[in-house]
Design a protein around this motif. Structure first.
Motif, PDB file in Angstrom:
ATOM      1  N   SER A  19       0.857  -1.147  -0.244  1.00 29.32           N
ATOM      2  CA  SER A  19       0.113  -0.043   0.031  1.00 29.32           C
ATOM      3  C   SER A  19       0.565   1.238   0.083  1.00 29.32           C
ATOM      4  O   SER A  19       0.269   2.323  -0.053  1.00 29.32           O
ATOM      5  CB  SER A  19      -0.980  -0.070   1.229  1.00 29.32           C
ATOM      6  N   LYS A  20       2.297   1.009   0.176  1.00 24.26           N
ATOM      7  CA  LYS A  20       3.185   2.239   0.250  1.00 24.26           C
ATOM      8  C   LYS A  20       3.138   3.263  -0.866  1.00 24.26           C
ATOM      9  O   LYS A  20       3.085   2.910  -2.041  1.00 24.26           O
ATOM     10  CB  LYS A  20       4.544   2.053   0.751  1.00 24.26           C
ATOM     11  N   PRO A  27      -1.145   6.551   6.904  1.00 22.98           N
ATOM     12  CA  PRO A  27      -0.071   5.754   6.861  1.00 22.98           C
ATOM     13  C   PRO A  27      -0.461   4.384   6.133  1.00 22.98           C
ATOM     14  O   PRO A  27      -1.583   3.848   6.544  1.00 22.98           O
ATOM     15  CB  PRO A  27       0.073   5.452   8.334  1.00 22.98           C
ATOM     16  N   PRO A  28       0.408   3.528   5.383  1.00 18.15           N
ATOM     17  CA  PRO A  28       0.139   2.259   4.977  1.00 18.15           C
ATOM     18  C   PRO A  28       0.211   1.279   6.110  1.00 18.15           C
ATOM     19  O   PRO A  28       1.430   0.980   6.816  1.00 18.15           O
ATOM     20  CB  PRO A  28       1.322   2.083   3.869  1.00 18.15           C
ATOM     21  N   VAL A  29      -0.814   0.481   6.211  1.00 18.72           N
ATOM     22  CA  VAL A  29      -0.658  -0.661   7.385  1.00 18.72           C
ATOM     23  C   VAL A  29      -1.116  -1.680   6.781  1.00 18.72           C
ATOM     24  O   VAL A  29      -1.862  -1.922   5.888  1.00 18.72           O
ATOM     25  CB  VAL A  29      -1.861  -0.387   8.325  1.00 18.72           C
ATOM     26  N   GLY A  30      -0.335  -2.904   7.305  1.00 22.63           N
ATOM     27  CA  GLY A  30      -0.708  -4.340   7.097  1.00 22.63           C
ATOM     28  C   GLY A  30      -1.110  -5.147   8.003  1.00 22.63           C
ATOM     29  O   GLY A  30      -0.749  -4.853   9.187  1.00 22.63           O
ATOM     30  N   CYS A  31      -1.930  -6.167   7.911  1.00 22.11           N
ATOM     31  CA  CYS A  31      -2.579  -6.763   8.779  1.00 22.11           C
ATOM     32  C   CYS A  31      -2.862  -8.124   8.462  1.00 22.11           C
ATOM     33  O   CYS A  31      -3.364  -8.658   7.466  1.00 22.11           O
ATOM     34  CB  CYS A  31      -3.968  -6.438   9.241  1.00 22.11           C
ATOM     35  N   VAL A  32      -2.552  -9.081   9.392  1.00 18.11           N
ATOM     36  CA  VAL A  32      -2.736 -10.534   9.057  1.00 18.11           C
ATOM     37  C   VAL A  32      -3.734 -11.302  10.539  1.00 18.11           C
ATOM     38  O   VAL A  32      -3.512 -10.919  11.579  1.00 18.11           O
ATOM     39  CB  VAL A  32      -1.379 -11.140   9.128  1.00 18.11           C
ATOM     40  N   LEU A 139       8.070   1.376   6.850  1.00 20.44           N
ATOM     41  CA  LEU A 139       6.683   1.710   6.432  1.00 20.44           C
ATOM     42  C   LEU A 139       6.192   3.240   6.796  1.00 20.44           C
ATOM     43  O   LEU A 139       5.489   3.903   6.255  1.00 20.44           O
ATOM     44  CB  LEU A 139       5.352   0.771   6.808  1.00 20.44           C
ATOM     45  N   TYR A 140       6.639   3.750   8.086  1.00 22.55           N
ATOM     46  CA  TYR A 140       6.206   4.772   8.442  1.00 22.55           C
ATOM     47  C   TYR A 140       7.318   6.083   8.806  1.00 22.55           C
ATOM     48  O   TYR A 140       7.277   6.846   9.193  1.00 22.55           O
ATOM     49  CB  TYR A 140       5.747   4.671  10.026  1.00 22.55           C
TER      50      TYR A 140
END
Ligand SMILES: NC(=O)c1ccc[n+]([C@@H]2O[C@H](COP(=O)([O-])OP(=O)(O)OC[C@H]3O[C@@H](n4cnc5c(N)ncnc54)[C@H](OP(=O)(O)O)[C@@H]3O)[C@@H](O)[C@H]2O)c1
Length: 375
Positions: A19-20, A27-32, A139-140
């Motif tokens: 998503s960056k 902010p682009p975030v990833g989640c699992v 990412l941040y």
């Protein structure tokens, strides 16, 4: 069964990286989401920031009973502020029955800062804070730079010969590096919110400054043009709007008829009297106020020298080929006039990639603090 937490958080980080450059000022975030060490679902921040990654990951599970007792890995603290349906991510996690959450970075946004984590803890959800913060912080870097320093995270891209030259003495620079390097630099464009170049580079090279990788064209960054005296006419390719993307033109002159201002093109006047430091600080602050987190810069020796001497570059992306141009070529940086070794700025290697016989060195400023776990 012992879950492999590192593996799952790495997967979440990869989702965030997808998503960056596409989440606007968010902010682009990833989640699992994982159960019995098996993947149940994953999500990432949507275009311009919504839906949030946690919301997407939860929604992707068709039979919600599977979420009971599951584990979530998320790269940024779940939000405590509400979405358009009036619920926050922290509330959605609680309602879903997820029992444990691994979080990499704390959200500095006042609406959430620690409130998301506190909410989960109060609801007896086990929270592991600062889990793999170092890995997720890539990412941040931009988001944190904008919030804390009111400037985007600045990455300076240099394509040079083995001996550090960016063009021949006649200014020819196409192509010093190979096709693979150039493709990767297009990928980097897609991961940045904006790309900056100068009048001189445009007049010499006529670049388009977009992302031309198949499928990623719409990820082309906002274009930032430094053209103090309006030398670049609208016929140059940088103004080509076949793929609509924002263009911000910074100049000290303003001519009404120079360029039609429209929905995509904005002209910003910079005070002519500003010194170099104030000139760039004005532009970077203005870009931060427009929500630009990550800025990629592709300029020649003059601007590179100014930015490096002012310590404004956070990251160097040096693509180096195997050719030797010699001392009559254009160096990537001009004289800096240091007299003591201990005054030199150090850029530490964070990653190396090879593209056939080309090398990409990614180097970061060593004295910048890492705020990802301290907020
Ligand atoms: N291989 C690479 O990585 C790479 C990347 C980019 C460019 N290049 C090459 O570099 C060459 C151009 O390099 P360059 O050193 O001439 O140009 P540059 O560093 O790209 O840009 C210099 C220009 O920026 C403008 N500028 C804006 N704000 C300024 C400020 N505060 N102070 C000074 N100048 C400011 C000035 O033009 P105005 O007076 O018009 O504002 C100045 O002439 C080209 O041949 C190009 O091919 C190579």
């Amino acid at each position: 069964m012992l879950a492999n937490h590192t593996k799952w958080m790495n997967f979440a980080i990869l989702q965030g990286l997808r998503s960056k450059g596409a989440t606007g000022k968010n902010p682009p975030v990833g989640c699992v989401i994982v159960k019995n060490d098996m993947l149940l679902s994953y999500g990432r921040t949507g275009v311009s920031g919504r839906p949030h990654a946690e919301e997407e990951a939860i929604n992707n599970v068709s039979d919600k009973k599977y979420l009971l007792g599951s584990l979530m890995y998320v790269t940024l603290e779940p939000c405590a502020h509400k979405n358009k349906n009036g619920v926050s991510c922290a509330e959605q996690i609680y309602k879903s029955g997820i029992k444990e959450v691994f979080v990499s970075c704390i959200d500095p946004d006042n609406r959430t800062n620690r409130k998301g984590i506190d909410f989960l803890k109060k609801k007896d959800i086990k929270v592991h804070e600062n889990f793999m913060t170092g890995e997720a912080s890539k990412l941040y870097n931009g988001f944190f730079s904008r919030i804390f320093y009111k400037k985007p995270y600045i990455s300076l891209k240099i394509a040079c010969s083995l001996d550090g030259k960016i063009a021949l003495k006649n200014n020819k620079s196409k192509w010093i590096t190979n096709e693979l390097s150039r493709s990767y630099s297009h990928f980097l464009r897609s991961q940045n919110d904006a790309i900056m170049t100068s009048s001189s580079t445009i007049l010499n090279d006529n670049p388009r400054m977009n992302c031309r990788l198949n499928g990623l064209e719409r990820r082309s960054p906002t274009k930032i043009i430094l053209d103090r005296y309006l030398k670049v006419s609208s016929n140059y390719k940088i103004y080509d709007q076949s793929i609509k993307s924002d263009i911000f033109l910074y100049s000290v002159l303003q001519k009404k008829h120079h360029l039609n201002e429209n929905k995509f093109v904005k002209k910003i006047k910079v005070d002519k009297k500003l010194n170099n430091e104030d000139f760039f600080n004005f532009i970077f602050k203005d870009l931060a106020s427009k929500g630009i987190n990550n800025l990629l810069i592709e300029t020649g020796s003059i601007i590179n020298t100014l930015l490096l001497s002012l310590n404004l570059v956070d990251e160097l992306l040096i693509f180096r080929s195997g050719n030797i141009i010699g001392n009559d070529g254009l160096p990537f940086v001009n004289k800096l006039n240091f007299l003591e070794i201990n005054q030199l700025t150090n850029y530490k290697i964070s990653s190396l990639k090879t593209f056939e016989d080309n090398i990409l060195e990614i180097r970061n400023l060593t004295n910048k603090d890492n705020r990802c776990s301290q907020v």
